[in-house]
Each structure stands twice: as C-alpha cells, then as structure tokens.
Design an enzyme around this catalytic site. Structure first.
Site, PDB file in Angstrom:
ATOM      1  N   HIS A 121      49.082 -24.512  57.574  1.00  0.00           N
ATOM      2  CA  HIS A 121      49.299 -25.238  56.329  1.00  0.00           C
ATOM      3  C   HIS A 121      50.685 -25.872  56.284  1.00  0.00           C
ATOM      4  O   HIS A 121      50.854 -26.974  55.753  1.00  0.00           O
ATOM      5  CB  HIS A 121      49.120 -24.279  55.152  1.00  0.00           C
ATOM      6  N   GLU A 148      47.016 -34.433  48.652  1.00  0.00           N
ATOM      7  CA  GLU A 148      47.210 -33.032  49.021  1.00  0.00           C
ATOM      8  C   GLU A 148      45.952 -32.260  48.647  1.00  0.00           C
ATOM      9  O   GLU A 148      45.313 -32.548  47.628  1.00  0.00           O
ATOM     10  CB  GLU A 148      48.415 -32.457  48.272  1.00  0.00           C
ATOM     11  N   SER A 149      45.589 -31.284  49.462  1.00  0.00           N
ATOM     12  CA  SER A 149      44.421 -30.458  49.155  1.00  0.00           C
ATOM     13  C   SER A 149      44.851 -29.161  48.490  1.00  0.00           C
ATOM     14  O   SER A 149      45.963 -28.671  48.702  1.00  0.00           O
ATOM     15  CB  SER A 149      43.650 -30.143  50.438  1.00  0.00           C
ATOM     16  N   HIS A 150      43.959 -28.599  47.697  1.00  0.00           N
ATOM     17  CA  HIS A 150      44.137 -27.265  47.136  1.00  0.00           C
ATOM     18  C   HIS A 150      42.789 -26.557  47.191  1.00  0.00           C
ATOM     19  O   HIS A 150      42.288 -26.049  46.199  1.00  0.00           O
ATOM     20  CB  HIS A 150      44.693 -27.343  45.712  1.00  0.00           C
ATOM     21  N   ASN A 151      42.237 -26.515  48.404  1.00  0.00           N
ATOM     22  CA  ASN A 151      40.872 -26.021  48.592  1.00  0.00           C
ATOM     23  C   ASN A 151      40.756 -24.508  48.439  1.00  0.00           C
ATOM     24  O   ASN A 151      39.936 -24.014  47.656  1.00  0.00           O
ATOM     25  CB  ASN A 151      40.360 -26.441  49.968  1.00  0.00           C
ATOM     26  N   ASP A 192      55.599 -33.758  44.881  1.00  0.00           N
ATOM     27  CA  ASP A 192      55.832 -34.483  46.132  1.00  0.00           C
ATOM     28  C   ASP A 192      56.282 -35.913  45.854  1.00  0.00           C
ATOM     29  O   ASP A 192      57.118 -36.466  46.570  1.00  0.00           O
ATOM     30  CB  ASP A 192      54.550 -34.517  46.976  1.00  0.00           C
TER      31      ASP A 192
END
Length: 736
Positions: free
Chosen positions: A52, A96-99, A120
């Site tokens: 990550h 951006e991912s927050h999976n 960001d």
C-alpha cells in the site's frame, strides 16, 4: 503485545511476520540497521514496505506509463498531479482507493476515503473544487450487498456534504465478483495558481516540523498492512472521519501556503506520521527527528509504536522555517485547529523517533522510501484467456426486443443512479454546470469563460476477457466521456484494483492491462499524472475482475462548447459515428442471456478512436452539434433510450439495417450518437465522414426503432423513464 518487547523477542517469536514483513524483508531490515530492529522499528519497516505504501510489486509496471507532456506541471510522486489549464492556473487531481476499510466498515471506510484524497489535493496548495467516486458492488438484492451499497453511499455523502466540496459525478458497476469485496475509489480535483504549488519536502537543516489537525489516537493502526494482503481482520477497524475538522483544516492549510516561511506540507495518510515524515525527509535528502512527547494525543498513554502507526484522520505535517513556528501555530489555532512543534529537520539522513527521553527508532530514511524493496514478479498468461481467444464470435438469441430493452434499462449498471447522487451536494458553489448523471461532470473555473470536464470510467468485464485491449478501452471510454461533453482530454489519474499479485495469472492481468492503458494514453495524448494501486481484492476466495479505474480531466476552449447528452430539438438529425458489428463479449446482453462473460473483448483501433474523437471535438467547437453521447453498455438501443429519457418531451425515430440484435445491442467500440440541426447537416458531414444519419428527433415522446423497414421497438418514453429511474430503489426495497 508489549510494544517495548526486546528486539531478540521480535526475532525469536517472528513478530515481524504478524506485522506483514516476510522473512527476506526482515533479514534485509537487519542488514540495513546493522543490528536487530526493535518492535517500533519493525512496525515502521512493515508499513513503509507494505504494498500500500511502497508499491513494491507494481512499481516496475507503473514505470511503463507516459507521464510527461507540455501540460504536465507535476507528475507522479507527489501527493497529487498538476496540469496546466492556462492563465497561470492549474488543476490538481488524484484518485485513491479505500477498499479494505470499506469492506470492514463501509460508512467510515468510504467517508475517510473522501477525506484522505481531499488532503492529497490541498496538501499541494490547491482548493478542492470537485469530488467523484467510482464504485463496484455485487448485484443488489441480498442483505449484505444492499448494506454495503447503502452505507458506502451514506459515508461518501456524509463526508462530502459536510466538508463543503461538491460531489459532481462518478460511476457505479455491479458484478458478482464484487459481492463481498466492494471497490471504493474516490477522486478529487483542486484549483491552484502556478505560484502556489506546494511539495511534500522536509528541506533546510534545523527547520521545524509542525503537526496540525486531530489528536492522534489508536485509529487504523497497521491499516496500510491490512490493505496489502488478502486476509481480512474484523479487528482492523478503519479510522473515523470528521469532515467539520477537515473543512477547517483545508482553510488553514490554504492560508498557510501564502506564507514564505512554509517549506513543505504533506497529509498523514496510510501509515500516518511514519509515511509523511520519512517521505518528506527522503524527498529533500535530509533526515527528521520527531519528539512524540509533543504530539497531540487522545490520551497520554500511547506508545511510540502506536503513535507512529496510527492512521487517525484529518492530520497534516508541515515543515516551516526555524523561528517562524508561532506564525503557523497561531494561524491554525485561529481556524480552531490544534498545532504543535513536534520535530526538526536534521542533517543525518535518518528517521529518528524520541519518546520519554528514549530513542525508539533510528532508521536510514531512504530505506523507508526511495530504497524500499522492489519485486519483479513472474506472470503467466491466464488459462481462461486462451480459452476465450479460441471462441468464435456469436450473437446471443433475443426473442422479444422491446422486453430486452426494458430488461437492460433496469440493470443496475445501466439504470439511473439518481437514488445515489440525490444524496450528494453537487453544486455547493454554483460552479457545477453539469453534475451527476452526465458522462462527464462540468465545473466552471471561477467566473471565467473556462471550465473543466471530469469523468471516472472503466469496464472491468472487457479487461477480464482481454486485459490489454480492455485497458485500452478503459482509457478510450473515459476520453469519449470528456469529448462528448465538448472538452479536450488533458491527463489521467488511475485507481488500479486487482487481486493477489503473487498469483502469476493475476500479475499477468496487471501487466497486460497496464500495457493497454499505456498504449492508449500515448495515442490519445493523456499522460498519467497520479494514481493509486490496490491489490489483494477478492470476494469469497476469488479475485475480483481486474478493475483499473481511469479518472480523466479535460478542458473546454469556451463555455459555449459545453454539450448536452440528451436530445434537444424536434427535427434534429440523429447521426451514428462508426459502424456496428457483432460485439457481445463482456456485454450486458451476454450476461443477461448466458449469465456469464466469455469470448473475445471488443476490438479497438486506437488510430480510429483518436481520429473520431478529434473530429467530433472539432464539430462541437464549430457549433455544429446539438447533443452528443458515446455508445457503451447495452449498445445503441440503450444509448438512444437514455437520450430521450433525459430529454424534455422528445422522442426519436430511427431506421437501421442489418441483424436486429447486433444493431440494437452490440457494444462495438468507438461509436457515438450525435444530433445535428438541419442547417448544419452539410458542414457536419464534411467534418465527420464516418457519420451517417440514422433518424430524427421527434416531438411525440416515443422511441421508435425500425430495422430492415420493420418496427422493432415502439415504446413510450415515460414508460422507459419509469423503469430506468426507479430500478435501484426497487432493488433496495425503498419506497419513493
């Protein structure tokens, strides 16, 4: 577990494995240190060397992306990319991912995903002006999927609405492979003047490090690690977000950039203080000493390990000129944001952590950032791909065409997402000229004759069938969305979502899809300026489809070029650009009829794609086009249906020839539906030689589609609108 465990115990009990370090990585850390790392140091190595944070397996692939162009002011490597839009202005954007957090706690996971990507962007000195989201879920109707869907949407709405940044668009798709592994990718665009661009650097020996924002708590410790493997721990609760604090933090940080005494600024995202501090120092070629006794804490009993790995939200790290600290502390306090001096920039290139008069970490700073491990994994062509390539193209059997159109319109991926975007504040500052529900959102820049188009798109079914071609299509589809809105594509950010990269066939999917994205970016002239990689996504033991999301921004030459995606005037000619063939691999029709995705992905000729996009944009800029839309899921019939559904009291009559199923439902690429006023017919046809008239807009609110001079579909627009508009809420069993 005691955070003051002796280094010998860490090694003997192999605690490093629990933290996410492999045997080889732990051995490498020992070699770098010249001794056994202690518990805190081991934790720091584990988060910074996680996939990550370090992109250790994807970095070799990401180097294939084109990242430069005359429009690119800042490319990959900073908090977000920056693209010139003229007049000494620029847009800053990233996805951006927050999976993993959204899978565990969908409300907080989605909410903090929005908060993180906002930081960001404003850490670069830009004011956030728009947010989008790209989401993936399993088919609606089950208790688990409905819960995930509702809570993710609620989380996005809660954070975005309260922080004061409009959510202007996005896209959602539904497939079985996401049933227990939703994908939550957030994108934010900010506006900045060239002179205000900031970078995350800790330069100037002796300069001070200032912490600003929420107090540090035990939120999301090892969150970066949990997002870097395929195990899911229900104990790995994501951090909670506070959009009201973030709103104040945005204003304070944007005020701080006006000071000549600010050296660098970065948000504390994944790995918190550890990543922001070590990355800022490594980028500047310096070191950093942090005194954790000065870090604002929720309690006073946190260990160095906990403070360094906490992922408490709404926190920023600044480096300011020595002697000017109070200026910034007063500034943040004026915005009701806590700030404190927590360290200094040092000459020795180490990351040094002090707590209670003891040094808890002393690590060469580059070892955590620029010199982190990089792996060149093996890939193997997927067996299923070989089988699909050997299949002959076929056309699914359709018995009842009007009924099939209605079935397509209520498919979750195609149906109106109004239930979702009605929960979002999409026009908080009256600059959103086209909001959710459009292929691309349109946001005006200040009060100028200038606007940007923003989209997020991907069709993972195509990428699953053929990763390389599917990757090309993902970029082409995003560019089509920008072009039909009337804007010129500028650049992309990406959210690359895959399964476990140590599986050779999964890594092959990554490799080939990135090859496809790269080649399309080069031909379509859209460099990659920022992005995110999320791996180890799987549902019920199986990997998700490879799902690289393409976020794209385009620029309008003038507000007059903004083009609707719905029919405008009765009597306008309806053109289709491109020709239709039997393209059903990965299509909505194939899934309905055969309940699977098989065969070859749609063909794509990038040269033709580029030519059509360029010529269509010229026609729009010449004022020859009344409306434009690209043909995507569900084919021409769905595109026409949506164009009349969104129109006000209009219908369409279309005349086609050929195979009925192909003409109505094929997903042949590089096609557009465009309407043109009678007076502009000749000029339009001179510009677009591969466009042909297929019908006219009518005033009777009926969609009439004839094939081979036979009436195939004759449906009231009101009926189609009702089906399309209420499908999502019906699957959620919501009365509205």
């Amino acid at each position: 577990m005691a955070h003051n465990m002796l280094p010998e115990e860490v090694e003997a009990k192999k605690v490093y494995l629990e933290m996410g370090l492999s045997e080889e990585e732990y051995a490498r850390a020992k070699e770098i240190m010249g001794r056994l790392p202690n518990y805190t140091e081991t934790g720091i190595f584990s988060v910074m060397w996680s996939e990550h944070c370090s992109y250790k397996t994807s970095k070799p692939l990401l180097s294939k992306f084109p990242t430069k162009g005359p429009q690119v002011l800042v490319g990959p490597g900073e908090g977000a990319g920056v693209v010139d839009i003229g007049d000494e202005q620029a847009v800053v954007f990233k996805m951006e991912s927050h999976n993993s957090p959204s899978r565990i706690n969908p409300f907080e996971g989605a909410a903090t995903g929005v908060g993180g990507i906002l930081r960001d962007v404003f850490s670069m000195g830009a004011r956030p002006i728009a947010a989008l989201n790209s989401l993936r879920f399993g088919p609606l109707g089950t208790e688990r999927t409905n819960y995930l869907f509702k809570e993710v949407v609620r989380g996005i709405a809660h954070y975005g609405n309260n922080v004061g940044v409009p959510t202007v668009g996005g896209e959602i798709q539904f497939d079985d492979c996401y049933s227990d592994s939703p994908l939550v990718n957030a994108m934010v665009v900010g506006l900045i003047d060239h002179k205000d661009i900031q970078k995350g650097i800790a330069a100037g020996i002796g300069n001070s490090v200032i912490y600003a924002g929420a107090k540090t708590g035990r939120d999301g410790i090892h969150g970066a690690t949990h997002s870097s493997d395929d195990s899911i721990s229900e104990d790995a609760k994501p951090a909670a977000g506070n959009p009201h604090l973030e709103k104040r933090l945005i204003e304070a940080c944007l005020e701080a950039i006006n000071s000549k005494n600010l050296i660098g600024m970065q948000d504390m995202g994944a790995a918190g203080l550890t990543s922001s501090g070590s990355e800022m120092a490594s980028a500047a070629g310096t070191g950093m000493l942090l005194d954790l006794d000065r870090v604002p804490q929720v309690g006073n009993d946190m260990s160095a390990y906990e403070m360094m790995l906490s992922e408490t939200q709404e926190r920023m790290l600044l480096v300011v000129k020595k002697g000017k600290e109070q200026e910034f502390i007063d500034l943040f306090n004026a915005h009701d944001v806590e700030a404190a001096i927590v360290g200094e920039v040092i000459e020795e290139k180490v990351f040094k952590i002090k707590h209670e008069d003891k040094i808890w970490a002393d690590i060469p700073v580059d070892a955590l950032d620029s010199d982190a491990p990089v792996y060149y994994l093996d890939s193997k062509e997927a067996k299923y791909y070989q089988e699909f390539q050997a299949m002959e193209s076929s056309t699914p059997e359709v018995d009842d065409y009007p009924e099939m159109l209605k079935t397509l319109l209520i498919r979750e991926t195609i149906a109106s997402k109004e239930w979702v975007y009605n929960q979002f504040e999409s026009n908080l500052d009256n600059k959103t000229l086209k909001g959710p529900g459009s292929g691309a959102a349109v946001v005006q820049i200040n009060d100028q004759d200038k606007a940007i188009a923003i989209t997020a798109d991907s069709n993972s079914r195509y990428i699953y069938l053929d990763p390389e071609v599917g990757g090309q299509i993902a970029v082409a589809e995003a560019a089509r969305n920008i072009v039909v809105s009337g804007a010129k594509p500028l650049a992309i950010t990406d959210g690359l979502n895959y399964g476990n990269p140590t599986n050779k066939e999964i890594f092959w999917q990554m490799e080939k899809s990135i090859d496809g994205i790269s080649s399309a970016c080069k031909v379509l002239d859209v460099p990659v300026i920022s992005g995110n990689v999320s791996m180890y996504n799987q549902s019920e033991g199986k990997a998700i489809f490879p799902t690289p999301i393409i976020g794209m921004v385009g620029l309008f030459a003038s507000l007059k070029d903004i083009t609707p995606n719905s029919f405008q005037n009765s009597g306008d000619f309806i053109y289709m650009i491109g020709k239709t063939d039997a393209t059903f691999g990965g299509s909505e029709l194939q899934k309905i009829v055969e309940n699977e995705y098989t065969g070859k992905a749609p063909k794509l000729d990038l040269a033709i794609e580029k030519s059509r996009q360029d010529n269509l944009l010229k026609a729009i800029q010449a004022g020859l086009v009344e409306s434009a839309e690209d043909i995507s899921e569900g084919g021409l019939a769905v595109c026409l249906a949506e164009s009349v559904i969104r129109a006000d009291g209009l219908g369409a009559e279309v005349n086609l020839t050929g195979d009925v199923t192909e003409q109505l439902f094929s997903e042949t690429q590089s096609r557009f539906v465009v309407t043109v006023n009678k007076e502009n017919k000749g000029k339009f046809e001179a510009l677009l030689t591969d466009a042909h008239v297929i019908g006219q807009v009518t005033e009777n609110s009926v969609l009439q589609m004839n094939v081979n001079e036979e009436s195939i579909i004759n449906e009231e627009v009101s009926t189609l609108r009702q089906l399309w508009g209420k499908s999502i809420s019906k699957r959620l069993k919501i009365n509205n």
